[in-house]
Design an enzyme around this catalytic site. Structure first.
Site, PDB file in Angstrom:
ATOM      1  N   ASP A   1       0.848  -1.190   0.000  1.00  0.00           N
ATOM      2  CA  ASP A   1       0.000   0.000   0.000  1.00  0.00           C
ATOM      3  C   ASP A   1       0.886   1.243   0.000  1.00  0.00           C
ATOM      4  O   ASP A   1       2.090   1.160   0.250  1.00  0.00           O
ATOM      5  CB  ASP A   1      -0.883   0.033   1.254  1.00  0.00           C
ATOM      6  CG  ASP A   1      -1.946  -1.050   1.222  1.00  0.00           C
ATOM      7  OD1 ASP A   1      -2.369  -1.414   0.124  1.00  0.00           O
ATOM      8  OD2 ASP A   1      -2.328  -1.529   2.301  1.00  0.00           O
TER       9      ASP A   1
ATOM     10  N   ASP B   1      -4.378  -3.169   5.124  1.00  0.00           N
ATOM     11  CA  ASP B   1      -4.850  -2.660   6.410  1.00  0.00           C
ATOM     12  C   ASP B   1      -6.366  -2.664   6.553  1.00  0.00           C
ATOM     13  O   ASP B   1      -6.881  -2.560   7.652  1.00  0.00           O
ATOM     14  CB  ASP B   1      -4.325  -1.242   6.660  1.00  0.00           C
ATOM     15  CG  ASP B   1      -4.673  -0.286   5.519  1.00  0.00           C
ATOM     16  OD1 ASP B   1      -5.500  -0.660   4.668  1.00  0.00           O
ATOM     17  OD2 ASP B   1      -4.113   0.819   5.485  1.00  0.00           O
TER      18      ASP B   1
ATOM     19  N   ASP C   1      -9.153  -5.964   2.379  1.00  0.00           N
ATOM     20  CA  ASP C   1      -7.857  -6.515   1.978  1.00  0.00           C
ATOM     21  C   ASP C   1      -7.700  -7.975   2.408  1.00  0.00           C
ATOM     22  O   ASP C   1      -6.741  -8.644   2.010  1.00  0.00           O
ATOM     23  CB  ASP C   1      -6.701  -5.707   2.587  1.00  0.00           C
ATOM     24  CG  ASP C   1      -6.546  -4.351   1.935  1.00  0.00           C
ATOM     25  OD1 ASP C   1      -6.787  -4.276   0.715  1.00  0.00           O
ATOM     26  OD2 ASP C   1      -6.190  -3.387   2.618  1.00  0.00           O
TER      27      ASP C   1
END
Length: 969
Positions: A453, A751, A755
């Site tokens: 990310d 997070d 996901d």
């Protein structure tokens, strides 16, 4: 009570000269006197005998709260503390919760009635002082559950005895002990068998201690992992506390991805959906609201919406607590590498047994056919040979076969793996990485791609509004007063009502406290401090009708509100700038006028967004519309209010970490929800993209573009992609699947709740410890505690370190075992004696005893020199950095000292004789030949594709060609 208002009670009590009192006056004087006297006595007791009274049961500790009463003139008067006996049967409430008994809740006065019974103020929470929390914990219990006792050391000793290798060695030790005593008597015959027993004992003790420490380490990690931070309302302030500190009566804030910390009731919120599969096994998400289903259960997950919950039962009073108390976490999982090495050890052991059986047959045949001699005479002469001599000879032959089994089995291999994994886990924890699954330690070492990310991992996740555009005008901090009051009012609505954050203003008037996600905090801080918003006032002036929480696919959130002053309904949207812009047909100016958003204006605003994004700013837009529809939020024909740019700087050290990963042959792919311009700017800043790249167009794609590729196109382009912007969690999952199909070992950071599928699909799932939801953490293998990409690179280093260490040990161990096995087999089958055994006496011109000692000493010293070769798998200079590895130097020194003691002093025990300086020199010279042999062997080219991969999945045991660059020093 009406009579009470007629009398001044203190006057009635103190005015002793009052003539005649009627019956009502005497009754009230008596009651007041009794109350006054009791309070006076209690005060006197507290002053005279304080040491004899438990502070936990003092009069004011018996009160859950001090109820302030207001007099007619508005002054607050503290009433007597109310002695707190719960107005509700706790056991009955627990049963109502377990049975989802809505009628039972209604009978108690609804959720509001339960809150009143628990002395909870729904808008201010409970008192946060230690005395109050302690009292609630004593009354209702703590939010913990009873755990089964941990496994003791003896359990692991017993488990070690179950190992097949240990059992084989114990049998061999018993046979060697029996044969030794039979042949040499008990005085000297126990040496060999006893030595094996001692070695086995050491392996068992070290293995048991290692597993015992690993169990304790897992227990500590489990406590850390379970210590979830929960946001509660206490003393009118939102604050984060440990899940173990939650008490009955607490008001808990819940949002997407949270694990519900206790059993409770829905107080307030919007669009709340809960995943109760962990409790019921049903995968359908349940809607929770105040009217039809207010029940929330510990251990379940929030999948949509947000809410406030009233805690009604904790710990062992919850179903989750009772379930967890009966579960003992198993830390004895076998990693894939351990399973493979167990198989390898077992295979070598079977080969050793086969060879030993073969040698036994050959030696017995040679003996009974008269082909062996002793002192120049045939050993076996048929019936002429005494039975006792035959038995002793057979025992000696069997002992030789047993010796082959002993030297063949690499008993230290599984232990070495366990020690390496345990050590790496401990060091990873100190480097901000909590390992949830032991197999991740080794799997991370073979990772070839990391999908990461951006926000919070590559960047600091410390948002600050640095740009603000109102329509086509750039508004600076010193020019905010030029904005129309009507536009400001709409901006207050758009930020103050369309948010999951909050603002807490203290009575002292200090800087307000902002809570929520980093983006929400930045927007609220900007609106309050720069634009002068009073959030509490905004809330009081409006009623929230409907809420659409932030959606990772639509990348926006919305709210439908009614303004109380004129009863008008307003729609507010907030989210990704270009997506909100697409919903708009008009835009506001700073004067408050509304202009048409024609193609020219739209192009200019798009250019503004791209310009901010190219400066690595996250662009958030606000849009508004007066609506007549109260059933839903309109998504078109909106008026664009403004666009803000939030700066989130890169983390220090990220560029270096990315470069280190690249040098190690690991590709970094950034997957973000930001627009393509922001994503590219950050990627260049972090070093994921290079300005000299020729394939930049193929390296950067958007999520919609990637998912619309055909399967063939996607598989062809996936390896070239390094940045995917405006992506959804499903895009991340799709990329992981494609990369794995291409043979890569993929690590993924995540997070959010969405996901979770990608984290589970990846070979290694890495969740974020700070911003990560509980759902993401439970789906991951490793939790990065500081949300930092540098820690991800450190985990990669430790993973490589595990593989390197195990490779080195395998090389060293198999060199010893295989060499000893082959030499013993060839020698026994061909002549009945070893290499150097044939001609040793004539070559060195020494007696037989000295020759045997020379052979033994040379063999051991060969292994000492071979340890240096095993320091490096590929590099030719095995001495580099040797002076820094004090542990290695110490082990070499201890080995040499023990060998000298064994040769020079333990003559009977080791069956050796003393050697002179020349003989020691000869042993060292022969053993040192392993250095040049190892040096020249490394010139032989080795294929990058492991030999076994032709028979197995190419994503198998080692990725040795990439391992050297990331070794832990």
């Amino acid at each position: 009570m009406r009579d009470l208002q007629k009398y001044d009670c203190s006057a009635l009590l103190l005015n002793l000269t009052t003539p005649s009192l009627n019956k009502a006056q005497r009754r009230w004087r008596f009651a007041y006197a009794a109350i006054y006297s009791v309070r006076a006595m209690l005060s006197l007791i507290k002053e005279t005998v304080p040491a004899r009274i438990d502070p936990k049961i003092s009069d004011d500790s018996l009160s859950l709260s001090y109820t302030p009463l207001e007099s007619t003139d508005g002054a607050k008067i503290n009433s007597m503390p109310l002695s707190y006996v719960p107005d509700i049967d706790q056991e009955r409430l627990v049963e109502i919760m377990k049975g989802k008994d809505l009628a039972g809740i209604q009978a108690l006065g609804g959720v509001a009635g339960v809150a009143t019974s628990l002395r909870t103020n729904a808008t201010k929470g409970i008192h946060g002082n230690e005395q109050e929390i302690s009292r609630r914990r004593d009354l209702f219990g703590s939010n913990t559950y009873h755990k089964p006792p941990p496994k003791g050391l003896l359990f692991f000793v017993y488990e070690a005895f179950k190992d097949l290798t240990i059992l084989i060695l114990l049998v061999c030790a018993t046979l060697a002990l029996g044969f030794g005593i039979k042949e040499h008597g008990i005085k000297e015959g126990w040496y060999e068998g006893g030595s094996i027993f001692v070695a086995v004992f050491l392996v068992i003790v070290v293995s048991a201690l290692s597993n015992f420490r690993q169990e304790r380490q897992f227990d500590k990690l489990s406590k850390i992992s379970n210590n979830i931070k929960v946001e509660v309302l206490r003393d009118s302030r939102r604050q984060h506390i440990s899940i173990f500190d939650v008490v009955v009566g607490d008001v808990v804030f819940l949002k997407i991805g949270d694990q519900i910390p206790a059993d409770g009731l829905f107080l307030d919120g919007h669009s709340l959906q809960v995943d109760e599969s962990s409790m019921t096994g049903e995968s359908d998400h349940l809607e929770v609201d105040l009217k039809d289903n207010p029940f929330l259960f510990s251990g379940t997950k929030i999948v949509d919406g947000f809410a406030q919950m009233l805690v009604v039962s904790v710990g062992m009073s919850t179903t989750w607590g009772q379930t967890m108390s009966s579960i003992n976490q198993d830390s004895s999982e076998r990693t894939p590498l351990q399973v493979r090495l167990d198989t390898l050890t077992s295979t070598i052991g079977k080969v050793g047994l086969t060879v030993a059986a073969l040698v036994l047959v050959v030696l017995l045949v040679r003996y009974f056919t008269g082909n062996t001699e002793k002192e120049g005479k045939r050993e076996y002469n048929g019936s002429k040979t005494p039975i006792d001599t035959v038995v002793n000879s057979v025992v000696r032959i069997v002992a030789a076969a047993v010796t082959i089994v002993v030297v063949a089995i690499p008993e230290g291999l599984p232990l070495a793996v366990t020690l390496t994994l345990a050590y790496s886990m401990k060091r990873m924890m100190s480097d901000q990485a909590m390992v949830r699954k032991l197999s991740a330690c080794e799997t991370m070492g073979s990772a070839t791609v990391i999908c990461t990310d951006k926000t919070g991992t590559l960047t600091l996740n410390e948002m600050k509004v640095t740009k603000f555009w109102l329509g086509q005008e750039s508004i600076h901090e010193d020019s905010t007063k030029m904005i129309s009051s009507d536009v400001l009012d709409l901006l207050y609505q758009g930020t103050g009502l369309n948010t999951t954050g909050s603002v807490c203003v203290s009575d002292s008037g200090s800087t307000p406290e902002f809570s929520g996600s980093p983006t929400e905090k930045a927007l609220l801080s900007w609106t309050v401090l720069n634009l002068g918003m009073d959030m509490e006032s905004v809330k009081q002036k409006h009623d929230v009708l409907r809420v659409e929480t932030f959606n990772s696919a639509k990348k926006r959130s919305g709210v439908l509100v009614r303004r109380k002053s004129d009863d008008t309904v307003h729609v507010h949207w907030k989210g990704a700038a270009e997506m909100v812009l697409a919903m708009c047909s008009h835009y506001y100016t700073s004067t408050g006028s509304v202009d048409v958003l024609d193609s020219t204006a739209k192009n200019r605003i798009e250019a503004i967004i791209q310009g901010m994004a190219a400066s690595s700013l996250r662009c958030i837009a606000f849009a508004h519309k007066v609506s007549s529809n109260v059933s839903g939020l309109e998504e078109d024909g909106l008026n664009l209010m403004g666009i803000v740019g939030l700066k989130d700087p890169c983390r220090p050290g990220v560029s270096k970490a990315v470069e280190t990963c690249k040098l190690a042959g690991v590709t970094i792919k950034m997957i973000t929800g930001d627009n393509v311009f922001t994503a590219k700017a950050i990627a260049f800043e972090c070093g994921i993209l290079d300005h000299n790249d020729e394939d930049e167009e193929e390296a950067v794609v958007e999520g919609v573009q990637f998912r619309n590729y055909t399967d063939e196109e996607r598989m062809q382009k996936v390896e070239k992609i390094r940045v995917m912007a405006r992506s959804s969690p499903s895009d991340k999952l799709l990329m992981v699947k494609c990369l794995r199909l291409k043979g890569h070992v993929v690590a993924v950071t995540g997070d959010g709740t969405n996901d979770a599928p990608a984290l589970k699909e990846a070979d290694i799932g890495l969740s974020m410890g700070i911003q990560g939801t509980e759902v993401a953490k439970e789906s991951s293998d490793i939790v990065i505690l500081d949300d930092n990409f540098t820690s991800v690179a450190t985990v990669l280093k430790w993973g490589r370190c595990v593989y390197n260490n195990i490779q080195k040990f395998i090389q060293f161990q198999l060199t010893v075992n295989v060499a000893a096995l082959v030499i013993n087999f060839i020698a026994a089958v061909s002549a009945g004696e070893l290499i150097l055994q044939f001609k040793g006496m004539s070559i060195f011109n020494v007696p037989k005893e000295v020759k045997n000692t020379l052979i033994f000493n040379t063999f051991v010293l060969c292994q000492v020199f071979n340890e240096f070769n095993a320091r490096e798998m590929e590099k030719k200079n095995v001495f580099k950095g040797l002076h820094r590895n004090r542990l290695f130097i110490g082990i070499i020194a201890i080995t040499i000292v023990l060998q000298v003691i064994m040769v020079e002093f333990l003559k009977k025990f080791a069956d050796t004789v003393r050697l002179n300086g020349w003989q020691w020199g000869t042993c060292i010279a022969i053993a040192s030949l392993s250095w040049p042999i190892g040096f020249f062997t490394k010139f032989i080219p080795v294929s990058e594709t492991p030999f076994l991969s032709y028979f197995k999945n190419p994503r198998s045991l080692f990725k040795s060609s990439r391992s050297s660059s990331l070794k832990k020093p």
